[in-house]
Design a protein around this motif. Structure first.
Motif, PDB file in Angstrom:
ATOM      1  N   VAL A  19       0.799  -1.217   0.000  1.00 21.06           N
ATOM      2  CA  VAL A  19       0.000   0.000   0.000  1.00 21.06           C
ATOM      3  C   VAL A  19       0.839   1.279   0.000  1.00 21.06           C
ATOM      4  CG1 VAL A  19      -1.968  -1.138   1.081  1.00 21.06           C
ATOM      5  CG2 VAL A  19      -0.254  -0.043   2.522  1.00 21.06           C
ATOM      6  N   ILE A  20       2.109   1.175   0.368  1.00 21.22           N
ATOM      7  CA  ILE A  20       2.982   2.356   0.362  1.00 21.22           C
ATOM      8  C   ILE A  20       3.715   2.476  -0.976  1.00 21.22           C
ATOM      9  CG2 ILE A  20       4.955   3.501   1.435  1.00 21.22           C
ATOM     10  CD1 ILE A  20       2.462   3.525   3.164  1.00 21.22           C
ATOM     11  N   HIS A  21       4.322   1.398  -1.429  1.00 20.88           N
ATOM     12  CA  HIS A  21       5.194   1.474  -2.602  1.00 20.88           C
ATOM     13  C   HIS A  21       4.555   0.926  -3.882  1.00 20.88           C
ATOM     14  CE1 HIS A  21       8.385   2.645   0.112  1.00 20.88           C
ATOM     15  NE2 HIS A  21       8.175   1.564   0.844  1.00 20.88           N
ATOM     16  N   GLY A  22       3.353   0.391  -3.781  1.00 23.81           N
ATOM     17  CA  GLY A  22       2.707  -0.190  -4.947  1.00 23.81           C
ATOM     18  C   GLY A  22       1.917   0.830  -5.745  1.00 23.81           C
ATOM     19  N   GLN A  23       1.240   0.332  -6.772  1.00 18.76           N
ATOM     20  CA  GLN A  23       0.419   1.185  -7.632  1.00 18.76           C
ATOM     21  C   GLN A  23      -0.885   1.560  -6.923  1.00 18.76           C
ATOM     22  OE1 GLN A  23      -0.215  -0.668 -11.481  1.00 18.76           O
ATOM     23  NE2 GLN A  23       1.858  -1.501 -11.507  1.00 18.76           N
ATOM     24  N   LYS A  24      -1.360   2.764  -7.198  1.00 19.36           N
ATOM     25  CA  LYS A  24      -2.625   3.270  -6.640  1.00 19.36           C
ATOM     26  C   LYS A  24      -2.665   3.011  -5.131  1.00 19.36           C
ATOM     27  CE  LYS A  24      -4.155   4.571 -10.690  1.00 19.36           C
ATOM     28  NZ  LYS A  24      -5.340   3.994 -11.336  1.00 19.36           N
ATOM     29  N   THR A  25      -3.713   2.331  -4.654  1.00 19.85           N
ATOM     30  CA  THR A  25      -3.810   2.041  -3.213  1.00 19.85           C
ATOM     31  C   THR A  25      -3.032   0.792  -2.823  1.00 19.85           C
ATOM     32  OG1 THR A  25      -5.781   0.671  -3.462  1.00 19.85           O
ATOM     33  CG2 THR A  25      -6.121   3.055  -3.127  1.00 19.85           C
ATOM     34  N   GLY A  26      -2.391   0.150  -3.793  1.00 20.38           N
ATOM     35  CA  GLY A  26      -1.649  -1.077  -3.533  1.00 20.38           C
ATOM     36  C   GLY A  26      -2.318  -2.312  -4.088  1.00 20.38           C
ATOM     37  N   TRP A  27      -3.609  -2.228  -4.383  1.00 20.53           N
ATOM     38  CA  TRP A  27      -4.374  -3.389  -4.841  1.00 20.53           C
ATOM     39  C   TRP A  27      -5.470  -2.919  -5.797  1.00 20.53           C
ATOM     40  CZ3 TRP A  27      -3.519  -8.341  -4.980  1.00 20.53           C
ATOM     41  CH2 TRP A  27      -4.559  -9.239  -5.238  1.00 20.53           C
ATOM     42  N   PHE A  28      -5.951  -3.848  -6.653  1.00 22.06           N
ATOM     43  CA  PHE A  28      -7.023  -3.539  -7.597  1.00 22.06           C
ATOM     44  C   PHE A  28      -8.207  -4.465  -7.312  1.00 22.06           C
ATOM     45  CE2 PHE A  28      -3.121  -2.108  -9.572  1.00 22.06           C
ATOM     46  CZ  PHE A  28      -3.466  -0.851 -10.067  1.00 22.06           C
ATOM     47  N   TYR A  29      -9.107  -3.981  -6.467  1.00 19.01           N
ATOM     48  CA  TYR A  29     -10.286  -4.773  -6.117  1.00 19.01           C
ATOM     49  C   TYR A  29     -11.274  -4.902  -7.275  1.00 19.01           C
ATOM     50  CZ  TYR A  29      -9.374  -4.895  -1.042  1.00 19.01           C
ATOM     51  OH  TYR A  29      -8.856  -5.140   0.222  1.00 19.01           O
ATOM     52  N   ASP A  30     -11.165  -4.035  -8.276  1.00 20.45           N
ATOM     53  CA  ASP A  30     -12.209  -3.972  -9.302  1.00 20.45           C
ATOM     54  C   ASP A  30     -12.371  -5.272 -10.088  1.00 20.45           C
ATOM     55  OD1 ASP A  30      -9.748  -3.614 -10.563  1.00 20.45           O
ATOM     56  OD2 ASP A  30     -10.292  -1.732 -11.543  1.00 20.45           O
ATOM     57  N   HIS A  31     -11.286  -6.053 -10.226  1.00 22.74           N
ATOM     58  CA  HIS A  31     -11.349  -7.293 -11.013  1.00 22.74           C
ATOM     59  C   HIS A  31     -11.707  -8.522 -10.178  1.00 22.74           C
ATOM     60  CE1 HIS A  31     -10.534  -6.737 -15.216  1.00 22.74           C
ATOM     61  NE2 HIS A  31      -9.417  -6.063 -15.024  1.00 22.74           N
ATOM     62  N   ARG A  32     -12.067  -8.343  -8.929  1.00 20.15           N
ATOM     63  CA  ARG A  32     -12.293  -9.485  -8.042  1.00 20.15           C
ATOM     64  C   ARG A  32     -13.255 -10.510  -8.668  1.00 20.15           C
ATOM     65  NH1 ARG A  32     -13.317  -9.022  -2.138  1.00 20.15           N
ATOM     66  NH2 ARG A  32     -13.539  -6.818  -2.618  1.00 20.15           N
ATOM     67  N   ASP A  33     -14.403 -10.054  -9.161  1.00 23.40           N
ATOM     68  CA  ASP A  33     -15.408 -10.985  -9.681  1.00 23.40           C
ATOM     69  C   ASP A  33     -14.935 -11.662 -10.960  1.00 23.40           C
ATOM     70  OD1 ASP A  33     -16.856 -10.069  -7.558  1.00 23.40           O
ATOM     71  OD2 ASP A  33     -18.291  -8.913  -8.741  1.00 23.40           O
ATOM     72  N   ASN A  34     -14.184 -10.935 -11.788  1.00 22.32           N
ATOM     73  CA  ASN A  34     -13.653 -11.524 -13.014  1.00 22.32           C
ATOM     74  C   ASN A  34     -12.581 -12.574 -12.701  1.00 22.32           C
ATOM     75  OD1 ASN A  34     -15.269  -9.693 -14.526  1.00 22.32           O
ATOM     76  ND2 ASN A  34     -13.726  -8.108 -14.195  1.00 22.32           N
TER      77      ASN A  34
END
Length: 398
Positions: A196-211
């Motif tokens: 969450v500090i050094h990664g992209q955006k917030t650190g994670w991409f929840y948007d693709h969870r269902d896919n």
């Protein structure tokens, strides 16, 4: 007494139809000169006839110069309203997703324009992209604590949107401590540490969870390629759901280190192979090496960041999907995704159809998806629905 923002004649139609934005060319600049407003100021929006349409926060120098807060002309953004909207947003997420891992706030869709909040159990990561919310950051943090009482709060205030608003960029842990600058999460029965500090955006991409959940049902005993893997959201889950071997491709050595760490968390490290490098070059090299896969995931960054990039971006999507399709076995599955808002809903399926004909393969689309329920769509604002995912079976031509 709050100032009034008066609209041109008939410019209220979009707001009445459910939209939440006011564009600068919709403002009656004789009655309401935009230079008279300060960024973050709250106003009452009025139609040309003087009828109040609601309240909004101002960004007077932007194309979207105001964003609606409420359709009640007496309701303004304050600490109490923040608490209420955080509670409403939280209640809907908890209905959909376990483990308290989700996008808690998705900007305008949750009535908090300029705010994104991702939750990782007792860790909360906040991104603010508007002057209005930056000015009220203490109220927002207090509201978060009242509603969720997280152990850790991170302000991940970097990115292009802040620059557009003239805001400084910074990343700060304002409450608690993190382990290795990461936050633990569980998605689709798979454990991860999100950077969450050094990664992209917030650190994670929840948007693709269902896919990803849909793809997980198809990978047992399959050889999988995850292109633009980042920390292994697709690839590690595939390995954890029975894939025999997973190859991850990413340009970032650090991202691939995170892939290996997340694979180890789930006891599937021996299934993983990581390739560092440009995705286009890596896929060509894999083909030259004679590699073939049963499943290929293509989930690139936004190739179309602006409307003017549509032509070049569509060519990039087509190129990467062509390279991916060439790596499939005779009966394979491609999961192709795009996070470009400006890519039309039908373009990704169309590209796969076109590529099938060019490569003399039959393409059968079996699944189309979008973002999950923690990224709710405002029907009148197509920009709030940005994610596309298409899964297709690719066969020898009949």
């Amino acid at each position: 007494m709050h100032p009034v923002l008066r609209l041109n004649a008939n410019s209220e139609r979009r707001l009445k139809g459910g939209h939440l934005w006011v564009y600068s060319n919709e403002v009656d600049t004789n009655a309401s000169p935009l230079k008279n407003y300060e960024p973050g100021m709250q106003v009452v929006v009025e139609a040309a006839n003087g009828k109040a349409l609601g309240t909004a926060v101002m960004s007077p120098e932007q194309l979207i110069c105001a964003r609606l807060i409420s359709r009640n002309p007496k309701q303004f953004l304050d600490a109490s309203l923040m608490v209420h909207r955080l509670k409403v947003a939280l209640s809907t997420r908890d209905l959909w997703y376990p483990h308290q891992c989700y996008r808690w706030v998705y900007g305008d869709s949750d009535g908090l324009p300029g705010v994104v909040i991702d939750r990782f159990g007792d860790v909360v990561v906040v991104q603010i992209s508007s002057v209005a919310m930056e000015q009220r950051i203490d109220d927002l943090l207090d509201a978060i604590n009242k509603v969720a009482k997280p152990r850790v709060i991170v302000l991940k205030n970097d990115g292009k949107l802040r620059e557009t608003e003239g805001l400084e960029e910074y990343i700060r842990i304002v409450q608690g401590e993190l382990e290795d600058d990461c936050a633990p999460l569980i998605e689709n029965d798979t454990r991860f540490m999100a950077p969450v500090i050094h990664g992209q955006k917030t650190g994670w991409f929840y948007d693709h969870r269902d896919n990803r959940a849909r793809l997980n049902t198809l990978v047992k005993d399959k050889r999988v390629l995850d292109v633009f893997s980042y920390v292994g959201g697709w690839g590690v889950q595939a390995a954890n759901h029975g894939a025999s071997e997973v190859h991850c491709v990413d340009a970032s050595a650090q991202a691939l280190d995170w892939v290996e760490q997340n694979a180890a968390l789930n006891g599937v490290a021996e299934k993983m192979v990581c390739w560092e490098g440009d995705a286009f070059a890596a896929l060509k090299q894999l083909r030259d090496n004679g590699e073939k896969f049963d499943v290929v995931v293509v989930d690139p960054p936004a190739f179309i960041p602006r409307r003017k990039d549509i032509k070049a971006g569509e060519l990039a999507y087509k190129r990467i999907n062509q390279l991916a399709m060439r790596l499939l076995n005779r009966d394979g599955i491609i999961m192709s995704a795009s996070c470009s808002m400006h890519l039309g809903e039908t373009r990704l399926p169309d590209m796969l159809r076109e590529l099938g004909r060019e490569l003399d393969r039959d393409v059968l689309i079996q699944y189309t998806g979008s973002q999950g329920a923690d990224h709710p769509v405002v029907p009148a604002i197509p920009e709030t629905r940005y994610l596309k995912a298409v899964s297709a079976r690719v066969l020898p031509t009949r």
